[in-house]
Scaffold this motif. Sequence first.
Motif, PDB file in Angstrom:
ATOM      1  N   CYS A 195       1.557  -1.640  -0.646  1.00 19.77           N
ATOM      2  CA  CYS A 195       0.451   0.109   0.000  1.00 19.77           C
ATOM      3  C   CYS A 195       0.944   1.402  -0.081  1.00 19.77           C
ATOM      4  O   CYS A 195       1.598   1.710   0.842  1.00 19.77           O
ATOM      5  N   LYS A 196       1.199   1.922  -1.331  1.00 19.30           N
ATOM      6  CA  LYS A 196       1.787   3.097  -0.972  1.00 19.30           C
ATOM      7  C   LYS A 196       1.344   4.357   0.025  1.00 19.30           C
ATOM      8  O   LYS A 196       1.884   5.503   0.654  1.00 19.30           O
ATOM      9  N   ALA A 197       0.094   4.179  -0.121  1.00 10.85           N
ATOM     10  CA  ALA A 197      -0.536   5.284   0.774  1.00 10.85           C
ATOM     11  C   ALA A 197      -0.209   5.634   2.129  1.00 10.85           C
ATOM     12  O   ALA A 197       0.702   6.673   3.351  1.00 10.85           O
ATOM     13  N   ASP A 198      -0.247   3.856   3.053  1.00 14.40           N
ATOM     14  CA  ASP A 198      -0.356   3.595   3.902  1.00 14.40           C
ATOM     15  C   ASP A 198       1.552   3.169   4.625  1.00 14.40           C
ATOM     16  O   ASP A 198       1.865   3.265   5.290  1.00 14.40           O
ATOM     17  N   ARG A 199       2.212   3.182   3.048  1.00  8.85           N
ATOM     18  CA  ARG A 199       3.675   2.287   3.106  1.00  8.85           C
ATOM     19  C   ARG A 199       3.441   1.681   4.244  1.00  8.85           C
ATOM     20  O   ARG A 199       4.443   1.316   4.499  1.00  8.85           O
ATOM     21  N   LEU A 200       2.757   0.492   3.549  1.00 15.73           N
ATOM     22  CA  LEU A 200       2.759  -0.780   4.430  1.00 15.73           C
ATOM     23  C   LEU A 200       2.844  -1.970   3.594  1.00 15.73           C
ATOM     24  O   LEU A 200       2.417  -1.660   2.315  1.00 15.73           O
ATOM     25  N   VAL A 201       3.023  -2.642   4.115  1.00 16.66           N
ATOM     26  CA  VAL A 201       4.257  -4.020   3.563  1.00 16.66           C
ATOM     27  C   VAL A 201       3.050  -6.061   3.299  1.00 16.66           C
ATOM     28  O   VAL A 201       3.338  -5.646   5.467  1.00 16.66           O
ATOM     29  N   PHE A 202       2.271  -5.908   2.955  1.00 14.54           N
ATOM     30  CA  PHE A 202       1.410  -7.224   2.852  1.00 14.54           C
ATOM     31  C   PHE A 202       2.062  -8.683   2.934  1.00 14.54           C
ATOM     32  O   PHE A 202       2.085  -8.319   1.333  1.00 14.54           O
ATOM     33  N   PRO A 203       2.149  -9.395   3.765  1.00 13.93           N
ATOM     34  CA  PRO A 203       3.208 -11.321   3.287  1.00 13.93           C
ATOM     35  C   PRO A 203       1.903 -11.538   2.299  1.00 13.93           C
ATOM     36  O   PRO A 203       1.125 -11.404   2.587  1.00 13.93           O
ATOM     37  N   ILE A 204       2.850 -12.309   1.779  1.00 15.49           N
ATOM     38  CA  ILE A 204       1.461 -13.459   1.225  1.00 15.49           C
ATOM     39  C   ILE A 204       2.253 -14.762   1.617  1.00 15.49           C
ATOM     40  O   ILE A 204       3.565 -15.047   1.228  1.00 15.49           O
ATOM     41  N   LYS A 205       1.354 -15.204   2.320  1.00 21.50           N
ATOM     42  CA  LYS A 205       2.213 -17.091   2.794  1.00 21.50           C
ATOM     43  C   LYS A 205       1.327 -17.549   2.694  1.00 21.50           C
ATOM     44  O   LYS A 205      -0.265 -18.501   2.714  1.00 21.50           O
TER      45      LYS A 205
END
Length: 59
Positions: free
Chosen positions: A29-39
């Motif tokens: 998410c560019k807006a929140d600068r968060l990276v969510f993993p895919i497991k």
Amino acid sequence: MDAKLLDILVCPLCKGPLLYRKSENELICKADRLVFPIKDGIPVMLEDEARKLPPEEEV
């Protein structure tokens, strides 16, 4: 990652679009600068599981 799933997934915080980074197997998410993993092929869309995107890391 299924393209249809990517089309409907949004950031759980801001509801904004996500960028799929195939090489790292993660959603950004560019807006929140968060990276969510895919497991195991499943996006983990929990804020507690996300990592902050450092300022020096480009998207």
